[in-house]
Design an enzyme around this catalytic site. Structure first.
Site, mmCIF file in Angstrom:
data_model
loop_
_atom_site.group_PDB
_atom_site.id
_atom_site.type_symbol
_atom_site.label_atom_id
_atom_site.label_comp_id
_atom_site.label_asym_id
_atom_site.label_seq_id
_atom_site.Cartn_x
_atom_site.Cartn_y
_atom_site.Cartn_z
ATOM 1 N N PRO A 10 0.794 -1.220 0.000
ATOM 2 C CA PRO A 10 0.000 0.000 0.000
ATOM 3 C C PRO A 10 0.831 1.278 0.000
ATOM 4 O O PRO A 10 1.876 1.357 0.625
ATOM 5 C CB PRO A 10 -0.826 -0.098 1.291
ATOM 6 C CG PRO A 10 -0.086 -1.052 2.155
ATOM 7 C CD PRO A 10 0.593 -2.003 1.225
ATOM 8 N N ASN A 11 0.320 2.219 -0.764
ATOM 9 C CA ASN A 11 0.849 3.572 -0.896
ATOM 10 C C ASN A 11 2.138 3.664 -1.703
ATOM 11 O O ASN A 11 2.594 4.771 -1.985
ATOM 12 C CB ASN A 11 1.033 4.236 0.478
ATOM 13 C CG ASN A 11 -0.288 4.387 1.203
ATOM 14 O OD1 ASN A 11 -1.265 4.840 0.619
ATOM 15 N ND2 ASN A 11 -0.323 3.994 2.457
ATOM 16 N N ARG A 18 4.675 11.121 -2.464
ATOM 17 C CA ARG A 18 4.290 10.933 -1.064
ATOM 18 C C ARG A 18 5.515 11.075 -0.169
ATOM 19 O O ARG A 18 6.443 10.282 -0.249
ATOM 20 C CB ARG A 18 3.681 9.540 -0.883
ATOM 21 C CG ARG A 18 3.361 9.216 0.567
ATOM 22 C CD ARG A 18 2.834 7.790 0.702
ATOM 23 N NE ARG A 18 2.638 7.473 2.106
ATOM 24 C CZ ARG A 18 3.197 6.439 2.717
ATOM 25 N NH1 ARG A 18 3.958 5.601 2.059
ATOM 26 N NH2 ARG A 18 2.971 6.237 3.994
ATOM 27 N N TYR A 23 10.640 8.976 1.653
ATOM 28 C CA TYR A 23 10.651 7.867 0.705
ATOM 29 C C TYR A 23 11.401 8.143 -0.592
ATOM 30 O O TYR A 23 11.525 7.263 -1.431
ATOM 31 C CB TYR A 23 9.211 7.450 0.390
ATOM 32 C CG TYR A 23 8.456 7.016 1.627
ATOM 33 C CD1 TYR A 23 8.790 5.836 2.288
ATOM 34 C CD2 TYR A 23 7.429 7.789 2.152
ATOM 35 C CE1 TYR A 23 8.114 5.441 3.433
ATOM 36 C CE2 TYR A 23 6.750 7.402 3.296
ATOM 37 C CZ TYR A 23 7.091 6.230 3.928
ATOM 38 O OH TYR A 23 6.424 5.841 5.057
ATOM 39 N N ASN A 74 8.046 -5.388 -0.353
ATOM 40 C CA ASN A 74 7.892 -4.176 0.447
ATOM 41 C C ASN A 74 6.400 -4.095 0.737
ATOM 42 O O ASN A 74 5.617 -3.646 -0.100
ATOM 43 C CB ASN A 74 8.377 -2.932 -0.289
ATOM 44 C CG ASN A 74 8.271 -1.687 0.572
ATOM 45 O OD1 ASN A 74 7.557 -1.655 1.565
ATOM 46 N ND2 ASN A 74 8.983 -0.648 0.172
ATOM 47 N N ALA A 77 2.892 -0.515 5.179
ATOM 48 C CA ALA A 77 2.362 -0.548 6.543
ATOM 49 C C ALA A 77 1.883 -1.930 6.965
ATOM 50 O O ALA A 77 1.839 -2.219 8.161
ATOM 51 C CB ALA A 77 1.225 0.463 6.682
ATOM 52 N N HIS A 80 3.771 -4.113 9.618
ATOM 53 C CA HIS A 80 3.626 -3.944 11.058
ATOM 54 C C HIS A 80 2.301 -4.466 11.593
ATOM 55 O O HIS A 80 2.067 -4.404 12.802
ATOM 56 C CB HIS A 80 3.777 -2.460 11.411
ATOM 57 C CG HIS A 80 4.850 -1.786 10.631
ATOM 58 N ND1 HIS A 80 6.190 -2.072 10.812
ATOM 59 C CD2 HIS A 80 4.794 -0.879 9.624
ATOM 60 C CE1 HIS A 80 6.906 -1.341 9.958
ATOM 61 N NE2 HIS A 80 6.072 -0.624 9.230
ATOM 62 N N ASP A 87 2.212 -15.399 7.592
ATOM 63 C CA ASP A 87 1.831 -16.794 7.392
ATOM 64 C C ASP A 87 1.987 -17.205 5.926
ATOM 65 O O ASP A 87 2.429 -18.318 5.628
ATOM 66 C CB ASP A 87 0.392 -17.030 7.840
ATOM 67 C CG ASP A 87 0.227 -17.049 9.348
ATOM 68 O OD1 ASP A 87 1.248 -17.130 10.073
ATOM 69 O OD2 ASP A 87 -0.933 -16.974 9.807
ATOM 70 N N GLU A 98 12.656 -8.911 2.608
ATOM 71 C CA GLU A 98 11.821 -7.786 3.008
ATOM 72 C C GLU A 98 12.596 -6.491 2.768
ATOM 73 O O GLU A 98 13.753 -6.381 3.175
ATOM 74 C CB GLU A 98 11.484 -7.942 4.493
ATOM 75 C CG GLU A 98 10.679 -6.850 5.092
ATOM 76 C CD GLU A 98 10.478 -7.028 6.591
ATOM 77 O OE1 GLU A 98 10.006 -6.069 7.220
ATOM 78 O OE2 GLU A 98 10.812 -8.104 7.154
ATOM 79 N N HIS A 100 12.417 -2.085 2.810
ATOM 80 C CA HIS A 100 11.769 -0.826 3.189
ATOM 81 C C HIS A 100 12.655 0.312 2.734
ATOM 82 O O HIS A 100 13.881 0.255 2.900
ATOM 83 C CB HIS A 100 11.560 -0.745 4.700
ATOM 84 C CG HIS A 100 10.724 -1.855 5.215
ATOM 85 N ND1 HIS A 100 9.362 -1.888 5.064
ATOM 86 C CD2 HIS A 100 11.072 -3.008 5.841
ATOM 87 C CE1 HIS A 100 8.901 -3.012 5.590
ATOM 88 N NE2 HIS A 100 9.918 -3.707 6.054
ATOM 89 N N LEU A 101 12.047 1.327 2.164
ATOM 90 C CA LEU A 101 12.801 2.480 1.690
ATOM 91 C C LEU A 101 13.428 3.253 2.850
ATOM 92 O O LEU A 101 14.583 3.676 2.776
ATOM 93 C CB LEU A 101 11.887 3.400 0.881
ATOM 94 C CG LEU A 101 11.346 2.778 -0.406
ATOM 95 C CD1 LEU A 101 10.145 3.557 -0.906
ATOM 96 C CD2 LEU A 101 12.431 2.705 -1.455
ATOM 97 N N SER A 102 12.656 3.439 3.904
ATOM 98 C CA SER A 102 13.150 4.169 5.067
ATOM 99 C C SER A 102 13.673 3.183 6.108
ATOM 100 O O SER A 102 13.395 1.979 6.036
ATOM 101 C CB SER A 102 12.036 5.024 5.673
ATOM 102 O OG SER A 102 11.021 4.200 6.221
ATOM 103 N N ARG A 107 12.222 5.143 13.049
ATOM 104 C CA ARG A 107 10.975 5.913 12.925
ATOM 105 C C ARG A 107 10.076 5.679 14.134
ATOM 106 O O ARG A 107 10.543 5.276 15.190
ATOM 107 C CB ARG A 107 10.296 5.537 11.609
ATOM 108 C CG ARG A 107 11.174 5.952 10.407
ATOM 109 C CD ARG A 107 10.519 5.757 9.099
ATOM 110 N NE ARG A 107 9.315 6.591 9.013
ATOM 111 C CZ ARG A 107 8.379 6.405 8.105
ATOM 112 N NH1 ARG A 107 8.485 5.423 7.227
ATOM 113 N NH2 ARG A 107 7.323 7.185 8.068
ATOM 114 N N ARG A 111 6.462 1.255 13.985
ATOM 115 C CA ARG A 111 7.134 0.742 12.781
ATOM 116 C C ARG A 111 8.321 -0.164 13.109
ATOM 117 O O ARG A 111 8.878 -0.797 12.223
ATOM 118 C CB ARG A 111 7.610 1.895 11.902
ATOM 119 C CG ARG A 111 6.493 2.712 11.320
ATOM 120 C CD ARG A 111 7.032 3.743 10.340
ATOM 121 N NE ARG A 111 6.067 4.777 10.068
ATOM 122 C CZ ARG A 111 5.105 4.708 9.155
ATOM 123 N NH1 ARG A 111 4.977 3.626 8.424
ATOM 124 N NH2 ARG A 111 4.276 5.713 8.976
#
Length: 149
Positions: A10-11, A18, A23, A74, A77, A80, A87, A98, A100-102, A107, A111
């Site tokens: 998402p996003n 954004r 990001y 990625n 959200a 978390h 699963d 996995e 993540h950009l940040s 943070r 997160r």
């Protein structure tokens, strides 16, 4: 040539606009193009997908089994919050990196917890879009080790 799925949650379709201070300014299309090009340069065939819907991400993970040699995920959200995605990663029995950009550990407190990291081969965070390239390299090395052994 190994097939790899790069799956974004998402996003991430809003990349470049954004919160660019968090990001980055690269769009998702730019990130995906970099992944495809780098994958090709290291002998990986990369397909990219994105969804804002948890169920669609689950379906993509389930569909990866028997089609892809590995997944770069990625989950945004959902990282978390989603036990269902954790699963699914356990269930598909594929190496998942996995991304993540940040730096999620630098943070907000909520997160800091990743449900996915329990099931993932590894986690790369805080390097912006370069994290995807690092994930492709890591997945390539992992697949080479598996094939050698």
């Amino acid at each position: 040539m190994h097939n790899i799925l790069v799956l974004n949650g998402p996003n991430l379709n809003l990349l470049g606009t954004r919160q660019p201070e968090v990001y980055g300014r690269e769009t998702l299309a730019m990130v995906e193009q970099r992944c495809v090009e780098h994958g090709h340069s290291i002998g990986l065939s990369v397909r990219c997908e994105q969804s804002n819907h948890e169920g669609a991400l689950l379906d993509a993970l389930h569909g990866a089994r028997g089609v892809y040699a590995g997944v770069i995920l990625n989950a945004g959200a959902y990282t978390h919050t989603s036990i269902a995605l954790m699963d699914a990663i356990f269930s598909i029995e594929l190496p998942v990196v996995e991304v993540h950009l940040s730096n999620i550990h630098a943070r907000e407190d909520f997160r800091h917890r990743s449900y996915l990291s329990r099931a993932a081969l590894g986690q790369i965070c805080g390097f912006g879009a370069q994290g995807y390239i690092m994930a492709l390299d890591a997945l390539r090395a992992h697949l080479d080790e598996d094939n050698a052994g």
